[in-house]
Design an enzyme around this catalytic site. Sequence first.
Site, PDB file in Angstrom:
ATOM      1  N   HIS A  84       0.830  -1.221   0.000  1.00 33.96           N
ATOM      2  CA  HIS A  84       0.000   0.000   0.000  1.00 33.96           C
ATOM      3  C   HIS A  84       0.864   1.270   0.000  1.00 33.96           C
ATOM      4  CE1 HIS A  84       0.023  -0.668   4.644  1.00 33.96           C
ATOM      5  NE2 HIS A  84       1.030   0.122   4.303  1.00 33.96           N
ATOM      6  N   GLU A 127       3.974  -5.544   8.662  1.00 29.97           N
ATOM      7  CA  GLU A 127       2.663  -5.495   7.981  1.00 29.97           C
ATOM      8  C   GLU A 127       2.264  -6.866   7.421  1.00 29.97           C
ATOM      9  OE1 GLU A 127       2.764  -0.719   6.864  1.00 29.97           O
ATOM     10  OE2 GLU A 127       3.133  -2.165   5.271  1.00 29.97           O
ATOM     11  N   HIS A 187      -1.742   4.522   9.862  1.00 31.98           N
ATOM     12  CA  HIS A 187      -0.371   5.031  10.030  1.00 31.98           C
ATOM     13  C   HIS A 187      -0.360   6.380  10.733  1.00 31.98           C
ATOM     14  CE1 HIS A 187      -0.204   2.267   6.554  1.00 31.98           C
ATOM     15  NE2 HIS A 187       1.075   2.119   6.779  1.00 31.98           N
ATOM     16  N   HIS A 207      10.188  -4.179   4.365  1.00 30.35           N
ATOM     17  CA  HIS A 207      10.623  -2.784   4.305  1.00 30.35           C
ATOM     18  C   HIS A 207      10.929  -2.221   5.678  1.00 30.35           C
ATOM     19  CE1 HIS A 207       6.198  -2.246   4.725  1.00 30.35           C
ATOM     20  NE2 HIS A 207       6.277  -0.920   4.784  1.00 30.35           N
TER      21      HIS A 207
HETATM   22  C1  DHB Z   1       6.182   3.185   2.409  1.00 29.84           C
HETATM   23  C2  DHB Z   1       5.660   1.915   2.674  1.00 29.84           C
HETATM   24  C3  DHB Z   1       4.583   1.781   3.547  1.00 29.84           C
HETATM   25  O1  DHB Z   1       4.018   0.589   3.881  1.00 29.84           O
HETATM   26  C4  DHB Z   1       4.030   2.897   4.148  1.00 29.84           C
HETATM   27  O2  DHB Z   1       2.969   2.730   4.949  1.00 29.84           O
HETATM   28  C5  DHB Z   1       4.562   4.155   3.905  1.00 29.84           C
HETATM   29  C6  DHB Z   1       5.631   4.290   3.041  1.00 29.84           C
HETATM   30  C7  DHB Z   1       7.320   3.378   1.449  1.00 29.84           C
HETATM   31  O3  DHB Z   1       7.908   2.400   0.991  1.00 29.84           O
HETATM   32  O4  DHB Z   1       7.616   4.532   1.103  1.00 29.84           O
HETATM   33 FE    FE Z   2       2.540   0.858   5.541  1.00 31.19          FE
END
Ligand code: DHB
Ligand code: FE
Length: 280
Positions: free
Chosen positions: A12, A240, A59, A193
Site C-alpha cells: 500500500h 505489515e 499510520h 521494508h
Molecule cells: C512506504 C511503505 C509503507 O508501507 C508505508 O505505509 C509508507 C511508506 C514506502 O515504501 O515509502
Molecule cells: Fe505501511
Amino acid sequence: MAQIIGGITTSHIPAIGNAISKELFDDPYWVPFFEGYPPVRDWLADSKPDVAIVIYNDHGLNFFLDKLPTFAVGAAPEYHNADEGWGLATLDPYPGDPELSWHVIESLVADEFDITSCQEMKVDHGFTVPMSLFWPNRKEVGIKTIPVCINTVQHPLPSPSRCYRLGQAIGRAIESYDKDLKVVVLGTGGLSHQLDGERAGFINKEFDLMCMEKIVSDPEALTGYSIHDIVRLAGAQGTELILWLAMRGALTGTVSKLHGNYHIPISNTASGLLLLENAA
Ligand code: DHB
Ligand code: FE
C-alpha cells in the site's frame, strides 16, 4: 448466507497513490508494478463482490500513539479519507455496510476478540491505495467496505498467530451472516521494508518469496514467527505481514492462487500482490 469468494493482498506504498493520480501507468519505473493488476481487476469484474473487508494498518491518521487499539473494526455508513502527511490527494468517501459491520463486531467479541468498534473512522493510504488499485471504477461498481485495522505501529504488536486466528474469526463471522452477499477480503501492506533507522531500505527478497508461497500453501508455517523475528527478517515495517496473515485466516475453504506479482523496488518497499480464490 454470505460467502467469502477470495482474498487479495497488495502493498500500500503511498508513492503508488501519487503514481495513480499522475496516471504514470506507462512510465518505465512503474510498468513492472502496474502490470500485475489487470488480472485481479478482471477477476473482480467477473466475480462482482458486494463487500470488501479491508484488513490494513492505520499510520497515524485515525489513531495516534496516544490511543492505539490492537484491533479496530469500522461500523460507519461511510469512511472519509485524509492525508496524514504523504501529500496524497484526498479521495471521496467509501461506503460502509454498518449492518454487516455490527454482525462482525458481535461475532468477534463473542469469539473472545476484544476489538474497538468505530462508528467514525478515517482511512489512510493503507486502505485507499489498494482500493484504487483494485477498483479504479469503485463508484460505478458500488463496492461497500468494512475497515479492519490492526496495530503495526506501536509495540507491543499482536503476534502473527493471533492475527491469523483473528482472520479465522472474521471468516466465521462472515459465513454466519444470513444475507446473500459475496465478500472479498483484502490484506494490505508489506512486504519487507524498513523506513527509518540504521537498516532503512532493508529488503529481504528470499523471505518475501517464501512468505508469498507459504501464505498460499501452508499459512500455519508463518504463525511460528514472533513479531521480533519478522522485524529482523523483513524490517521494522515488514511487520505489515500480519495483515496478510489475517486475510489468509479468513479463507476457510479450498484456496487456490490465481495470480501473483513481486517487484522491487517501489519506494523503499518490496511490493507483493496475490489473488487467492476461496472455494466453498
Ligand atoms: C512506504 C511503505 C509503507 O508501507 C508505508 O505505509 C509508507 C511508506 C514506502 O515504501 O515509502
Ligand atoms: Fe505501511
